[in-house]
Scaffold this motif. Sequence first.
Motif, PDB file in Angstrom:
ATOM      1  N   LYS A  39       0.839  -1.203   0.000  1.00  0.00           N
ATOM      2  CA  LYS A  39       0.000   0.000   0.000  1.00  0.00           C
ATOM      3  C   LYS A  39       0.868   1.245   0.000  1.00  0.00           C
ATOM      4  O   LYS A  39       1.987   1.244   0.501  1.00  0.00           O
ATOM      5  N   LYS A  40       0.318   2.304  -0.528  1.00  0.00           N
ATOM      6  CA  LYS A  40       0.948   3.611  -0.430  1.00  0.00           C
ATOM      7  C   LYS A  40       0.495   4.223   0.896  1.00  0.00           C
ATOM      8  O   LYS A  40      -0.706   4.418   1.102  1.00  0.00           O
ATOM      9  N   ALA A  41       1.422   4.496   1.798  1.00  0.00           N
ATOM     10  CA  ALA A  41       1.065   5.060   3.099  1.00  0.00           C
ATOM     11  C   ALA A  41       0.322   6.378   2.901  1.00  0.00           C
ATOM     12  O   ALA A  41       0.771   7.254   2.163  1.00  0.00           O
ATOM     13  N   PHE A  42      -0.822   6.482   3.549  1.00  0.00           N
ATOM     14  CA  PHE A  42      -1.679   7.662   3.460  1.00  0.00           C
ATOM     15  C   PHE A  42      -2.064   7.990   2.013  1.00  0.00           C
ATOM     16  O   PHE A  42      -2.425   9.112   1.695  1.00  0.00           O
ATOM     17  N   GLY A  43      -1.949   6.999   1.140  1.00  0.00           N
ATOM     18  CA  GLY A  43      -2.262   7.197  -0.268  1.00  0.00           C
ATOM     19  C   GLY A  43      -1.253   8.088  -0.980  1.00  0.00           C
ATOM     20  O   GLY A  43      -1.493   8.505  -2.104  1.00  0.00           O
ATOM     21  N   LYS A  44      -0.118   8.374  -0.331  1.00  0.00           N
ATOM     22  CA  LYS A  44       0.842   9.334  -0.882  1.00  0.00           C
ATOM     23  C   LYS A  44       2.231   8.755  -1.123  1.00  0.00           C
ATOM     24  O   LYS A  44       2.932   9.193  -2.010  1.00  0.00           O
ATOM     25  N   SER A  45       2.647   7.820  -0.297  1.00  0.00           N
ATOM     26  CA  SER A  45       4.023   7.323  -0.407  1.00  0.00           C
ATOM     27  C   SER A  45       4.159   6.342  -1.561  1.00  0.00           C
ATOM     28  O   SER A  45       3.176   5.940  -2.169  1.00  0.00           O
ATOM     29  N   LYS A  46       5.377   5.935  -1.797  1.00  0.00           N
ATOM     30  CA  LYS A  46       5.609   4.865  -2.755  1.00  0.00           C
ATOM     31  C   LYS A  46       5.279   3.534  -2.087  1.00  0.00           C
ATOM     32  O   LYS A  46       5.361   3.400  -0.880  1.00  0.00           O
ATOM     33  N   LEU A  60      15.345   5.053   4.956  1.00  0.00           N
ATOM     34  CA  LEU A  60      15.159   5.107   6.407  1.00  0.00           C
ATOM     35  C   LEU A  60      16.247   5.938   7.082  1.00  0.00           C
ATOM     36  O   LEU A  60      15.959   6.722   7.998  1.00  0.00           O
ATOM     37  N   LYS A  61      17.480   5.805   6.629  1.00  0.00           N
ATOM     38  CA  LYS A  61      18.557   6.640   7.172  1.00  0.00           C
ATOM     39  C   LYS A  61      18.305   8.107   6.864  1.00  0.00           C
ATOM     40  O   LYS A  61      18.557   8.984   7.690  1.00  0.00           O
ATOM     41  N   GLY A  62      17.811   8.373   5.671  1.00  0.00           N
ATOM     42  CA  GLY A  62      17.494   9.743   5.288  1.00  0.00           C
ATOM     43  C   GLY A  62      16.427  10.349   6.175  1.00  0.00           C
ATOM     44  O   GLY A  62      16.516  11.518   6.576  1.00  0.00           O
ATOM     45  N   TYR A  63      15.408   9.571   6.497  1.00  0.00           N
ATOM     46  CA  TYR A  63      14.376  10.056   7.428  1.00  0.00           C
ATOM     47  C   TYR A  63      14.985  10.299   8.803  1.00  0.00           C
ATOM     48  O   TYR A  63      14.739  11.320   9.436  1.00  0.00           O
ATOM     49  N   GLU A  64      15.779   9.355   9.265  1.00  0.00           N
ATOM     50  CA  GLU A  64      16.382   9.455  10.592  1.00  0.00           C
ATOM     51  C   GLU A  64      17.310  10.667  10.694  1.00  0.00           C
ATOM     52  O   GLU A  64      17.307  11.378  11.701  1.00  0.00           O
ATOM     53  N   GLU A  65      18.103  10.905   9.667  1.00  0.00           N
ATOM     54  CA  GLU A  65      19.084  11.987   9.678  1.00  0.00           C
ATOM     55  C   GLU A  65      18.527  13.302   9.135  1.00  0.00           C
ATOM     56  O   GLU A  65      19.241  14.291   9.041  1.00  0.00           O
ATOM     57  N   ASP A  66      17.253  13.281   8.756  1.00  0.00           N
ATOM     58  CA  ASP A  66      16.559  14.456   8.222  1.00  0.00           C
ATOM     59  C   ASP A  66      17.177  14.953   6.915  1.00  0.00           C
ATOM     60  O   ASP A  66      17.218  16.146   6.649  1.00  0.00           O
ATOM     61  N   THR A  67      17.670  14.030   6.105  1.00  0.00           N
ATOM     62  CA  THR A  67      18.206  14.392   4.798  1.00  0.00           C
ATOM     63  C   THR A  67      17.280  13.972   3.662  1.00  0.00           C
ATOM     64  O   THR A  67      17.451  14.409   2.531  1.00  0.00           O
ATOM     65  N   LEU A  72       5.981  13.080   3.923  1.00  0.00           N
ATOM     66  CA  LEU A  72       5.740  12.216   5.081  1.00  0.00           C
ATOM     67  C   LEU A  72       6.926  12.174   6.042  1.00  0.00           C
ATOM     68  O   LEU A  72       6.971  11.342   6.936  1.00  0.00           O
ATOM     69  N   LYS A  73       7.873  13.071   5.883  1.00  0.00           N
ATOM     70  CA  LYS A  73       9.099  12.999   6.678  1.00  0.00           C
ATOM     71  C   LYS A  73       8.841  13.079   8.177  1.00  0.00           C
ATOM     72  O   LYS A  73       9.482  12.388   8.949  1.00  0.00           O
ATOM     73  N   LYS A  78       9.103  10.211  13.354  1.00  0.00           N
ATOM     74  CA  LYS A  78       8.502   9.771  14.631  1.00  0.00           C
ATOM     75  C   LYS A  78       8.525   8.245  14.736  1.00  0.00           C
ATOM     76  O   LYS A  78       8.808   7.698  15.783  1.00  0.00           O
ATOM     77  N   GLN A  79       8.193   7.561  13.655  1.00  0.00           N
ATOM     78  CA  GLN A  79       8.185   6.093  13.666  1.00  0.00           C
ATOM     79  C   GLN A  79       9.574   5.546  14.000  1.00  0.00           C
ATOM     80  O   GLN A  79       9.699   4.571  14.715  1.00  0.00           O
ATOM     81  N   LEU A  80      10.591   6.155  13.478  1.00  0.00           N
ATOM     82  CA  LEU A  80      11.945   5.688  13.708  1.00  0.00           C
ATOM     83  C   LEU A  80      12.423   5.995  15.106  1.00  0.00           C
ATOM     84  O   LEU A  80      13.318   5.338  15.628  1.00  0.00           O
ATOM     85  N   GLN A  81      11.832   6.989  15.762  1.00  0.00           N
ATOM     86  CA  GLN A  81      12.252   7.368  17.110  1.00  0.00           C
ATOM     87  C   GLN A  81      11.578   6.540  18.185  1.00  0.00           C
ATOM     88  O   GLN A  81      12.073   6.475  19.299  1.00  0.00           O
ATOM     89  N   THR A  82      10.456   5.928  17.878  1.00  0.00           N
ATOM     90  CA  THR A  82       9.725   5.173  18.905  1.00  0.00           C
ATOM     91  C   THR A  82      10.180   3.734  18.960  1.00  0.00           C
ATOM     92  O   THR A  82      10.740   3.200  18.071  1.00  0.00           O
TER      93      THR A  82
END
Length: 82
Positions: A39-46, A60-67, A72-73, A78-82
């Motif tokens: 599925k595309k998360a929230f109908g928006k992601s790949k 995932l590293k890019g999301y974590e490092e904010d790059t 949906l960043k 948040k998902q990676l921090q919990t």
Amino acid sequence: MKKIIITISLFVSIAFSNSIGENLFQDKCAGCHGIQANKKAFGKSKQIKGWNKIELENVLKGYEEDTFKDHLKNVMKKQLQT
């Protein structure tokens, strides 16, 4: 945190054969990406089904490092921090 990224990456790339990865995927990812990652998360992601390990790790590293910048960043960070 890196264990989560690696586990999620391995899980998706080996098609649900790792029970630890499967549990992690079910807890962290399936709600938005679907239980089969098709599925595309929230109908928006790949759709992430079929992504290889390197592709998943990089995103995932890019999301974590904010790059990795996309709409949906904040959700993913948040998902990676919990």
